[in-house]
Design a protein around this motif. Structure first.
Motif, PDB file in Angstrom:
ATOM      1  N   ASN A  88       0.845  -1.195   0.000  1.00  0.00           N
ATOM      2  CA  ASN A  88       0.000   0.000   0.000  1.00  0.00           C
ATOM      3  C   ASN A  88       0.880   1.245   0.000  1.00  0.00           C
ATOM      4  O   ASN A  88       2.039   1.207   0.426  1.00  0.00           O
ATOM      5  CB  ASN A  88      -0.912   0.020   1.211  1.00  0.00           C
ATOM      6  CG  ASN A  88      -2.071  -0.961   1.048  1.00  0.00           C
ATOM      7  OD1 ASN A  88      -2.362  -1.402  -0.062  1.00  0.00           O
ATOM      8  ND2 ASN A  88      -2.726  -1.303   2.163  1.00  0.00           N
ATOM      9  N   PRO A  89       0.338   2.375  -0.421  1.00  0.00           N
ATOM     10  CA  PRO A  89       1.120   3.616  -0.418  1.00  0.00           C
ATOM     11  C   PRO A  89       1.668   3.969   0.965  1.00  0.00           C
ATOM     12  O   PRO A  89       2.682   4.661   1.063  1.00  0.00           O
ATOM     13  CB  PRO A  89       0.120   4.659  -0.918  1.00  0.00           C
ATOM     14  CG  PRO A  89      -0.831   3.884  -1.779  1.00  0.00           C
ATOM     15  CD  PRO A  89      -0.985   2.570  -1.092  1.00  0.00           C
ATOM     16  N   SER A  90       1.002   3.497   2.000  1.00  0.00           N
ATOM     17  CA  SER A  90       1.474   3.798   3.363  1.00  0.00           C
ATOM     18  C   SER A  90       2.633   2.923   3.795  1.00  0.00           C
ATOM     19  O   SER A  90       3.248   3.158   4.842  1.00  0.00           O
ATOM     20  CB  SER A  90       0.321   3.613   4.358  1.00  0.00           C
ATOM     21  OG  SER A  90      -0.123   2.259   4.345  1.00  0.00           O
ATOM     22  N   GLY A  91       2.931   1.878   3.001  1.00  0.00           N
ATOM     23  CA  GLY A  91       4.026   0.989   3.324  1.00  0.00           C
ATOM     24  C   GLY A  91       3.577  -0.334   3.901  1.00  0.00           C
ATOM     25  O   GLY A  91       4.416  -1.179   4.214  1.00  0.00           O
ATOM     26  N   ARG A  92       2.253  -0.524   4.034  1.00  0.00           N
ATOM     27  CA  ARG A  92       1.774  -1.797   4.598  1.00  0.00           C
ATOM     28  C   ARG A  92       1.895  -2.881   3.542  1.00  0.00           C
ATOM     29  O   ARG A  92       1.497  -2.704   2.407  1.00  0.00           O
ATOM     30  CB  ARG A  92       0.332  -1.657   5.074  1.00  0.00           C
ATOM     31  CG  ARG A  92      -0.193  -2.923   5.783  1.00  0.00           C
ATOM     32  CD  ARG A  92      -1.560  -2.655   6.401  1.00  0.00           C
ATOM     33  NE  ARG A  92      -2.563  -2.485   5.372  1.00  0.00           N
ATOM     34  CZ  ARG A  92      -3.232  -3.506   4.815  1.00  0.00           C
ATOM     35  NH1 ARG A  92      -2.996  -4.737   5.192  1.00  0.00           N
ATOM     36  NH2 ARG A  92      -4.166  -3.253   3.913  1.00  0.00           N
ATOM     37  N   LEU A  93       2.440  -4.021   3.978  1.00  0.00           N
ATOM     38  CA  LEU A  93       2.641  -5.152   3.090  1.00  0.00           C
ATOM     39  C   LEU A  93       1.338  -5.929   2.967  1.00  0.00           C
ATOM     40  O   LEU A  93       0.820  -6.458   3.961  1.00  0.00           O
ATOM     41  CB  LEU A  93       3.748  -6.072   3.626  1.00  0.00           C
ATOM     42  CG  LEU A  93       4.168  -7.245   2.735  1.00  0.00           C
ATOM     43  CD1 LEU A  93       4.731  -6.741   1.413  1.00  0.00           C
ATOM     44  CD2 LEU A  93       5.195  -8.117   3.460  1.00  0.00           C
ATOM     45  N   VAL A  94       0.761  -5.966   1.755  1.00  0.00           N
ATOM     46  CA  VAL A  94      -0.500  -6.664   1.506  1.00  0.00           C
ATOM     47  C   VAL A  94      -0.242  -8.120   1.178  1.00  0.00           C
ATOM     48  O   VAL A  94      -0.943  -9.023   1.653  1.00  0.00           O
ATOM     49  CB  VAL A  94      -1.274  -5.986   0.361  1.00  0.00           C
ATOM     50  CG1 VAL A  94      -2.567  -6.745   0.046  1.00  0.00           C
ATOM     51  CG2 VAL A  94      -1.571  -4.539   0.711  1.00  0.00           C
ATOM     52  N   VAL A 108       4.496  -3.569   8.253  1.00  0.00           N
ATOM     53  CA  VAL A 108       4.679  -2.249   7.637  1.00  0.00           C
ATOM     54  C   VAL A 108       6.169  -2.036   7.334  1.00  0.00           C
ATOM     55  O   VAL A 108       7.026  -2.271   8.197  1.00  0.00           O
ATOM     56  CB  VAL A 108       4.165  -1.127   8.562  1.00  0.00           C
ATOM     57  CG1 VAL A 108       4.416   0.226   7.913  1.00  0.00           C
ATOM     58  CG2 VAL A 108       2.704  -1.328   8.871  1.00  0.00           C
ATOM     59  N   ILE A 109       6.459  -1.606   6.117  1.00  0.00           N
ATOM     60  CA  ILE A 109       7.846  -1.312   5.709  1.00  0.00           C
ATOM     61  C   ILE A 109       8.152   0.120   6.121  1.00  0.00           C
ATOM     62  O   ILE A 109       7.527   1.079   5.638  1.00  0.00           O
ATOM     63  CB  ILE A 109       8.012  -1.490   4.195  1.00  0.00           C
ATOM     64  CG1 ILE A 109       7.734  -2.953   3.813  1.00  0.00           C
ATOM     65  CG2 ILE A 109       9.409  -1.083   3.729  1.00  0.00           C
ATOM     66  CD1 ILE A 109       7.739  -3.216   2.342  1.00  0.00           C
ATOM     67  N   GLU A 110       9.063   0.233   7.032  1.00  0.00           N
ATOM     68  CA  GLU A 110       9.410   1.544   7.568  1.00  0.00           C
ATOM     69  C   GLU A 110      10.045   2.431   6.488  1.00  0.00           C
ATOM     70  O   GLU A 110      10.822   1.967   5.670  1.00  0.00           O
ATOM     71  CB  GLU A 110      10.398   1.395   8.739  1.00  0.00           C
ATOM     72  CG  GLU A 110       9.843   0.595   9.908  1.00  0.00           C
ATOM     73  CD  GLU A 110       8.713   1.334  10.610  1.00  0.00           C
ATOM     74  OE1 GLU A 110       8.670   2.576  10.484  1.00  0.00           O
ATOM     75  OE2 GLU A 110       7.889   0.661  11.265  1.00  0.00           O
ATOM     76  N   ASN A 111       9.644   3.690   6.516  1.00  0.00           N
ATOM     77  CA  ASN A 111      10.213   4.708   5.625  1.00  0.00           C
ATOM     78  C   ASN A 111       9.970   4.404   4.140  1.00  0.00           C
ATOM     79  O   ASN A 111      10.741   4.831   3.275  1.00  0.00           O
ATOM     80  CB  ASN A 111      11.715   4.876   5.862  1.00  0.00           C
ATOM     81  CG  ASN A 111      12.029   5.253   7.301  1.00  0.00           C
ATOM     82  OD1 ASN A 111      11.325   6.066   7.915  1.00  0.00           O
ATOM     83  ND2 ASN A 111      13.074   4.631   7.872  1.00  0.00           N
ATOM     84  N   LYS A 149      -3.695   2.948  -5.737  1.00  0.00           N
ATOM     85  CA  LYS A 149      -4.151   2.157  -4.599  1.00  0.00           C
ATOM     86  C   LYS A 149      -3.001   1.400  -3.931  1.00  0.00           C
ATOM     87  O   LYS A 149      -3.106   1.018  -2.760  1.00  0.00           O
ATOM     88  CB  LYS A 149      -5.204   1.143  -5.064  1.00  0.00           C
ATOM     89  CG  LYS A 149      -6.434   1.778  -5.709  1.00  0.00           C
ATOM     90  CD  LYS A 149      -7.211   2.636  -4.683  1.00  0.00           C
ATOM     91  CE  LYS A 149      -8.496   3.191  -5.298  1.00  0.00           C
ATOM     92  NZ  LYS A 149      -9.265   3.975  -4.303  1.00  0.00           N
ATOM     93  N   GLY A 150      -1.972   1.139  -4.683  1.00  0.00           N
ATOM     94  CA  GLY A 150      -0.830   0.390  -4.150  1.00  0.00           C
ATOM     95  C   GLY A 150       0.245   0.225  -5.225  1.00  0.00           C
ATOM     96  O   GLY A 150       0.174   0.827  -6.302  1.00  0.00           O
ATOM     97  N   TYR A 151       1.201  -0.652  -4.901  1.00  0.00           N
ATOM     98  CA  TYR A 151       2.320  -0.856  -5.826  1.00  0.00           C
ATOM     99  C   TYR A 151       2.640  -2.345  -5.916  1.00  0.00           C
ATOM    100  O   TYR A 151       2.591  -3.060  -4.907  1.00  0.00           O
ATOM    101  CB  TYR A 151       3.574  -0.121  -5.351  1.00  0.00           C
ATOM    102  CG  TYR A 151       3.395   1.378  -5.340  1.00  0.00           C
ATOM    103  CD1 TYR A 151       3.644   2.147  -6.470  1.00  0.00           C
ATOM    104  CD2 TYR A 151       2.980   2.026  -4.164  1.00  0.00           C
ATOM    105  CE1 TYR A 151       3.478   3.523  -6.439  1.00  0.00           C
ATOM    106  CE2 TYR A 151       2.815   3.400  -4.139  1.00  0.00           C
ATOM    107  CZ  TYR A 151       3.062   4.142  -5.285  1.00  0.00           C
ATOM    108  OH  TYR A 151       2.887   5.493  -5.255  1.00  0.00           O
ATOM    109  N   VAL A 152       2.905  -2.766  -7.152  1.00  0.00           N
ATOM    110  CA  VAL A 152       3.478  -4.101  -7.353  1.00  0.00           C
ATOM    111  C   VAL A 152       4.994  -3.927  -7.338  1.00  0.00           C
ATOM    112  O   VAL A 152       5.554  -3.189  -8.141  1.00  0.00           O
ATOM    113  CB  VAL A 152       3.025  -4.726  -8.684  1.00  0.00           C
ATOM    114  CG1 VAL A 152       3.741  -6.061  -8.907  1.00  0.00           C
ATOM    115  CG2 VAL A 152       1.525  -4.923  -8.702  1.00  0.00           C
TER     116      VAL A 152
END
Length: 475
Positions: A88-94, A108-111, A149-152
């Motif tokens: 997710n754009p916030s860094g949360r791993l989906v 969550v991926i920090e930074n 919405k997010g990133y691959v």
């Protein structure tokens, strides 16, 4: 080509090889690695874009389940030998293909910052501290309703790229080594085919410049270098022969001048100191006059040869009756022939036969040949002078039945001052220049003279002359 120059060439060759390896080792690895990274990144980005538009896009529109997407991406990750994530754009791993689904524990991926690529689509590093070693990471945005919405995100280990890079570099190094060895072989061939022959030629020219014209060398080559070596050898041999002839010429001239001068001086001193009584003076003065006549003849012959050898010598060619010249020349020997009971028989073609040549010099040729024929003929013998025509040439033959010329001397009789052993006893007053003058005159007319001789039987000299146009018109 100096040896030091060749050593410099060898040194330059090895310096070139060393610098070539240094350049290849310094620049080629980075260039190869960058190329492989870009190529791999382009391939992974295409896959990431495809995933963002299909599987991952359906996940955010509820068209598919997370488990289905996970299963599809796991298979694709194995095929790509990479790790695929949806973040997710916030860094949360989906989703992560290297980890099982766990919706309860949020990772969550920090930074996390999607703009870290700075306008590119890939980065190289530990991905915000998530990996212990560098990985190649590509980003592809997942959009819905014109919103991200997010990133691959696809990761591939840089060690795999490094291995591919090393394989290519090994090929480059081997190719460079082969090229270096091939160039070394070319250098060896250059040494054998070009340098060594040139060294021989250079050394030979140094020997010739030092005056050693008898120095010989050999270059086993059929190309231009071999031809140059052959020409140089031939030039040196001709110069050496010329120098030997010159030394022989000087020695012969000195000898032929010294003998009569010694006689003249001896007789004159003997007359002055009274050794020869006055009543004998007339006899010895006659001998002195004969010796001076010999010196005069020798000097005139030398002057004649010198004039004949002058470059650009002009012949006073005219049309004249060769038969009349032969008759006039033969008549000058009436007294000598009478003393030796020698007859001159002339078989001449036609009453008149015109040729185009220098009459004065041809008369000298006839005089010298007749003089030799009479000198070396026995008493009560016959000398035959005959002319014959063939096409546009007239051939004149002077044949005697005298002592003849040995076979081994036939090629030498045209040399200056040369006298065969058989002629030395009879040719007391000869200078050894008569036949040399004959040869020079005939050559000046661009004609030929030959001799046929058998010891004890006699000799025949035959020379050619061009018929005059006047003769052709009368025909």
């Amino acid at each position: 080509m100096k040896k030091t120059l060749y050593l410099k060439f060898i040194l330059a060759y090895f310096i070139f090889g060393v610098f070539g390896f240094i350049i290849v080792i310094t620049f080629v690895p980075n260039m190869t690695k960058e190329h492989l990274i870009r190529e791999k990144a382009e391939s992974l980005y295409s896959e990431a874009t495809l995933i963002a538009g299909t599987y991952a896009g359906g996940l955010y529109t509820s068209e598919t389940t997370l488990e289905t997407v996970k299963m599809q991406l796991d298979s694709l990750a194995v095929y790509l030998n990479s790790e695929i994530r949806i973040i997710n754009p916030s860094g949360r791993l989906v989703l992560d293909t290297n980890s099982p689904l766990d919706v309860e524990n949020v990772v969550v991926i920090e930074n996390f910052d999607s703009t870290v690529t700075s306008g590119s689509y890939y980065i190289v590093g530990d991905f915000f501290g998530n990996f212990d070693s560098d990985v190649l990471t590509v980003f592809a945005p997942i959009t819905s309703n014109y919103k991200v919405k997010g990133y691959v995100v696809i990761h591939t280990d840089m060690n795999d790229i490094q291995k591919s890079c090393n394989s290519l570099l090994n090929i480059s190094y081997i190719t460079l080594a082969i090229l270096f060895l091939l160039s070394l072989i070319i250098l060896i061939f250059f040494t054998e085919i070009v340098y060594i022959p040139l060294r021989k030629i250079t050394h030979a020219t140094e020997q010739y410049a030092a005056g050693n014209m008898h120095y010989e060398f050999q270059v086993d080559s059929e190309d231009e270098i071999g031809y140059l070596a052959s020409c140089l050898n031939y030039m040196a041999s001709e110069i050496a022969r010329s120098e030997d002839d010159q030394k022989k010429f000087v020695a012969n001239v000195s000898h032929d001048f010294r003998s009569p001068l010694t006689s003249i001086r001896g007789y004159l001193e003997a007359m002055l100191d009274g050794t020869i009584p006055p009543e004998m003076h007339e006899k010895y003065i006659t001998i002195v006059l004969n010796e001076t006549e010999r010196l005069t003849k020798l000097t005139n012959s030398l002057l004649t040869l010198n004039n004949l050898n002058t470059k650009g010598m002009l012949l006073d060619k005219t049309d004249f009756d060769i038969n009349q010249v032969i008759r006039n020349t033969a008549s000058t020997f009436e007294g000598t022939c009478h003393n030796k009971s020698i007859a001159i028989e002339m078989i001449l073609t036609g009453n008149e036969m015109y040729v185009h040549a220098d009459m004065g010099k041809i008369q000298q040729v006839l005089y010298n040949l007749m003089d030799n024929a009479i000198k070396f003929s026995h008493h009560d013998s016959v000398i035959h002078i005959e002319t014959s025509e063939k096409k546009n040439k007239l051939f004149v033959s002077v044949k005697d039945t005298g002592i003849g010329i040995p076979k081994e001397d036939l090629k030498l009789i045209w040399d200056r001052f040369y006298k065969s052993d058989l002629s030395r006893g009879k040719d007391k007053k000869g200078t050894g220049l008569g036949l040399s003058i004959v040869k020079e005159i005939i050559n000046a007319h661009d004609e030929h003279i030959n001799v046929i001789s058998t010891p004890g039987v006699g000799s025949e000299f035959i020379f050619s002359l061009p018929k005059s146009h006047q003769e052709d018109e009368e025909d």
